[in-house]
Design an enzyme around this catalytic site. Structure first.
Site, PDB file in Angstrom:
ATOM      1  N   GLU A 126     -13.925  17.351   6.279  1.00  0.00           N
ATOM      2  CA  GLU A 126     -14.530  16.080   6.668  1.00  0.00           C
ATOM      3  C   GLU A 126     -14.864  16.112   8.155  1.00  0.00           C
ATOM      4  OE1 GLU A 126     -12.379  13.338   3.262  1.00  0.00           O
ATOM      5  OE2 GLU A 126     -11.877  12.976   5.351  1.00  0.00           O
ATOM      6  N   HIS A 132     -16.814   2.754   9.778  1.00  0.00           N
ATOM      7  CA  HIS A 132     -17.186   3.895   8.948  1.00  0.00           C
ATOM      8  C   HIS A 132     -18.703   3.991   8.955  1.00  0.00           C
ATOM      9  CE1 HIS A 132     -17.514   6.743   5.697  1.00  0.00           C
ATOM     10  NE2 HIS A 132     -16.208   6.906   5.728  1.00  0.00           N
ATOM     11  N   LYS A 146       0.373  -9.291  -1.542  1.00  0.00           N
ATOM     12  CA  LYS A 146      -0.465 -10.490  -1.465  1.00  0.00           C
ATOM     13  C   LYS A 146      -1.167 -10.793  -2.781  1.00  0.00           C
ATOM     14  CE  LYS A 146      -3.126 -11.191   2.201  1.00  0.00           C
ATOM     15  NZ  LYS A 146      -3.953 -10.918   3.393  1.00  0.00           N
ATOM     16  N   ARG A 191      -9.495   7.413  14.865  1.00  0.00           N
ATOM     17  CA  ARG A 191      -8.758   8.139  13.826  1.00  0.00           C
ATOM     18  C   ARG A 191      -9.582   9.288  13.270  1.00  0.00           C
ATOM     19  NH1 ARG A 191      -8.600   7.940   8.213  1.00  0.00           N
ATOM     20  NH2 ARG A 191      -9.996   6.141   8.123  1.00  0.00           N
ATOM     21  N   ARG A 234     -16.424  10.126  13.362  1.00  0.00           N
ATOM     22  CA  ARG A 234     -17.003   8.887  12.848  1.00  0.00           C
ATOM     23  C   ARG A 234     -17.629   8.005  13.929  1.00  0.00           C
ATOM     24  NH1 ARG A 234     -12.337   7.213   8.424  1.00  0.00           N
ATOM     25  NH2 ARG A 234     -12.921   8.785   6.899  1.00  0.00           N
ATOM     26  N   HIS A 258     -13.940  -0.406   9.309  1.00  0.00           N
ATOM     27  CA  HIS A 258     -13.234   0.433   8.339  1.00  0.00           C
ATOM     28  C   HIS A 258     -11.744   0.568   8.612  1.00  0.00           C
ATOM     29  CE1 HIS A 258     -12.713   3.540   5.339  1.00  0.00           C
ATOM     30  NE2 HIS A 258     -12.334   4.428   6.240  1.00  0.00           N
ATOM     31  N   GLY A 283       0.825  -1.200   0.000  1.00  0.00           N
ATOM     32  CA  GLY A 283       0.000   0.000   0.000  1.00  0.00           C
ATOM     33  C   GLY A 283       0.857   1.247   0.000  1.00  0.00           C
ATOM     34  N   LEU A 284       0.292   2.361   0.450  1.00  0.00           N
ATOM     35  CA  LEU A 284       1.013   3.640   0.407  1.00  0.00           C
ATOM     36  C   LEU A 284       2.267   3.611   1.275  1.00  0.00           C
ATOM     37  CD1 LEU A 284       1.362   6.544  -0.442  1.00  0.00           C
ATOM     38  CD2 LEU A 284      -0.346   7.216   1.249  1.00  0.00           C
ATOM     39  N   ALA A 285       2.184   3.065   2.489  1.00  0.00           N
ATOM     40  CA  ALA A 285       3.362   3.018   3.367  1.00  0.00           C
ATOM     41  C   ALA A 285       4.466   2.184   2.731  1.00  0.00           C
ATOM     42  CB  ALA A 285       2.979   2.452   4.731  1.00  0.00           C
ATOM     43  N   ALA A 311      -9.049   4.240  -0.464  1.00  0.00           N
ATOM     44  CA  ALA A 311      -9.311   5.467   0.301  1.00  0.00           C
ATOM     45  C   ALA A 311      -9.866   6.538  -0.629  1.00  0.00           C
ATOM     46  CB  ALA A 311      -8.017   5.953   0.963  1.00  0.00           C
ATOM     47  N   GLN A 312     -11.044   7.055  -0.299  1.00  0.00           N
ATOM     48  CA  GLN A 312     -11.702   8.005  -1.197  1.00  0.00           C
ATOM     49  C   GLN A 312     -11.417   9.459  -0.817  1.00  0.00           C
ATOM     50  OE1 GLN A 312     -15.881   7.080  -1.108  1.00  0.00           O
ATOM     51  NE2 GLN A 312     -15.665   5.228  -2.324  1.00  0.00           N
ATOM     52  N   GLU A 347      -1.425   1.350   8.768  1.00  0.00           N
ATOM     53  CA  GLU A 347      -2.513   0.854   9.608  1.00  0.00           C
ATOM     54  C   GLU A 347      -2.106  -0.303  10.523  1.00  0.00           C
ATOM     55  OE1 GLU A 347      -7.241  -0.412   9.063  1.00  0.00           O
ATOM     56  OE2 GLU A 347      -6.018   0.094   7.305  1.00  0.00           O
TER      57      GLU A 347
END
Length: 525
Positions: free
Chosen positions: A112, A234, A34, A376, A280, A341, A13-15, A45-46, A365
């Site tokens: 947000e 979420h 994977k 979060r 959230r 989420h 992922g991003l990390a 992620a939107q 995460e």
């Protein structure tokens, strides 16, 4: 098969990808994915990435909002570190070519839930996908990055496993899910960037890859784990039989979306003065309350009062996906339910992304850096990935080389092919269902104890299966999921209050001083 790299990164992922790109000019990197590089929670992620980019905003305001959302359990140093490095993280992503949405002032910033101002930079309503696509192209082209797709890590190789006195990580075993071959992968440094554990629940916004692998592997290796009781649900996952795990972004409420009952009644102002812009956990509990009180299958998120042109500009992917299912968001309210989420707890790390084991790092995460506290704040997750992957890279580059001992190959001499795969699918289904029923948005001690009893039975059955049969993708994931479920329940039982994402009917109040829930185990192979 034995392979060696300077750095092994588990998770794409991003990390993982940002760390790989930062390392690749000076180090030989192995990157385990994977599935394909494109399959990660980051790509789902939107909303966007929260950072202080506007002159009207401030570092102190972003920190304050993060603490407020996190139930004041956040680590002060970690929170300040991430927020202060936010602009640099965004600048790095822009340098990589991420096409963030612009307006007449420069980059468009949205707002947000939980944020006191607009500070979320985004790429329309598909930020994670745009970031991931940008980095993936670079990762695939870099000669120093070896991408091991369709591989799943089984366990870390540590000094303890090898009978050595030093508690250090030397790499990992990984299964090639296409050939069934297990590789021994040695490395000077190993980074866990495997994401969260949403698939431990029946309903989740996460991709199928989110099975808590890194958290479970680090726990088995002897790392401390913290705050696993804080699972973020979420509030708004699309409710439709054909819409598996489709998220309706936080930004829809940020841009004026209203939550309504089936008869059109707005209900959030009755639960919190911030209404739809509450954090959230507050919104998810309010929806859960209304659904259970009235016997509803879902509630509705209404953004139809906004002009269609506005919706097409800001939420093109949400508009298109809903339209495929017969929902025109410019005319119709969107049916939504809460879903698991984000995993706010994880492997304990310091400000350099180091774990308790030398040579082992964690970011994103799978880690518990202290940033998120008990809940979060929206769009802080991608920011954490970039900031802590950079911190890990800086520390890895500063470390002297260590001698890698001889690493044993994976031993399959005493196992056979599984006789009944149905055991795996049945246990997977049972685990996810009772976690949803007993360890969900609202908890009681009795429910948690019921879950714990079932987890212990499953653990014995799964460990016996793992001991006697050849490993498979599904077995590895199930083994990790049941460990992760156990950590969630153990943390939840230890917390005698309701804070952030953990709400207990038996302990509805707050304790005077916020404390982390830290789990330790004896270190053994």
């Amino acid at each position: 098969m034995v392979q060696h790299f300077d750095v092994l990164i588990i998770g794409s992922g991003l990390a993982g990808q940002s760390a790989a790109l930062r390392l690749a000019d000076t180090h030989k990197v192995g990157l385990i994915s994977k599935r394909s590089l494109e399959d990660s929670a980051s790509a789902w992620a939107q909303g966007g990435i929260a950072a202080v980019l506007d002159s009207q905003d401030s570092i102190e305001a972003h920190i304050r909002d993060t603490f407020e959302a996190g139930g004041h359990l956040n680590g002060a140093k970690a929170t300040r570190y991430v927020v202060e490095n936010g602009r640099r993280a965004i600048d790095w992503l822009i340098e990589q070519g991420v096409p963030f949405t612009k307006d007449e002032k420069g980059y468009h910033l949205t707002r947000e839930g939980g944020h006191s101002t607009r500070r979320v930079i985004h790429v329309a309503d598909a930020t994670g996908l745009a970031v991931q696509d940008t980095l993936t192209r670079k990762v695939r082209q870099h000669p120093n990055i070896t991408v091991l797709e369709q591989h799943i890590a089984i366990d870390l190789i540590t000094g303890a496993k090898l009978g050595l006195p030093e508690q250090r990580c030397y790499g990992a075993y990984a299964l090639d899910t296409r050939s069934g071959e297990v590789s021994t992968i040695g490395a000077q440094a190993t980074m866990i960037a495997t994401g969260g554990a949403g698939k431990v629940y029946l309903y989740t916004t996460n991709p199928d890859t989110s099975t808590g692998d890194g958290i479970a592997m680090a726990w088995r290796a002897g790392c401390r784990v913290a705050n696993m009781e804080f699972i973020q649900f979420h509030p708004t996952c699309l409710y439709h039989p054909q819409a598996k795990s489709f998220l309706i972004s936080e930004a829809v409420r940020g841009e004026g979306g209203i939550l309504r009952l089936p008869d059109g009644t707005r209900f959030m102002p009755d639960h919190d003065p911030r209404a739809e812009l509450a954090p959230r956990d507050v919104v998810a509990r309010a929806i859960d309350f209304e659904m259970k009180k009235r016997g509803l299958d879902c509630v509705f998120l209404d953004i139809s009062h906004k002009p269609k042109e506005f919706l097409l500009e800001h939420f093109p992917n949400i508009h298109a996906r809903c339209l495929e299912l017969g929902i025109d968001i410019s005319k119709d309210p969107i049916p939504v339910v809460p879903a698991a989420h984000y995993t706010c707890g994880g492997i304990i790390t310091d400000l350099k992304a180091r774990t308790d084991i030398a040579g082992l790092y964690a970011a994103g995460e799978a880690s518990c850096s202290g940033l998120h506290g008990a809940n979060r704040l929206a769009s802080n997750s991608l920011l954490e990935c970039v900031v802590f992957s950079e911190a890990a890279v800086a520390d890895i580059k500063a470390q002297p080389k260590v001698a890698i001992p001889a690493l044993p190959q994976w031993d399959e001499s005493r196992v056979s092919d599984p006789d009944e795969e149905i055991v795996i699918s049945h246990n997977w289904d049972e685990l996810r269902r009772f976690m949803w029923d007993y360890v969900g948005i609202v908890r009681t001690t009795k429910r948690l104890q019921r879950a714990q009893h079932r987890i212990r039975l499953l653990m014995r059955e799964i460990n016996e299966f793992y001991t006697h049969f050849r490993v498979s993708h599904d077995l590895i994931e199930l083994r990790n999921l049941v460990v992760t479920a156990d950590l969630i329940v153990r943390c939840a039982l230890k917390r005698k209050e309701s804070r952030g994402l953990h709400f207990s009917r038996d302990y509805p109040g707050l304790l005077p001083k916020p404390r982390n829930t830290i789990l330790r185990k004896s270190r053994r192979p």
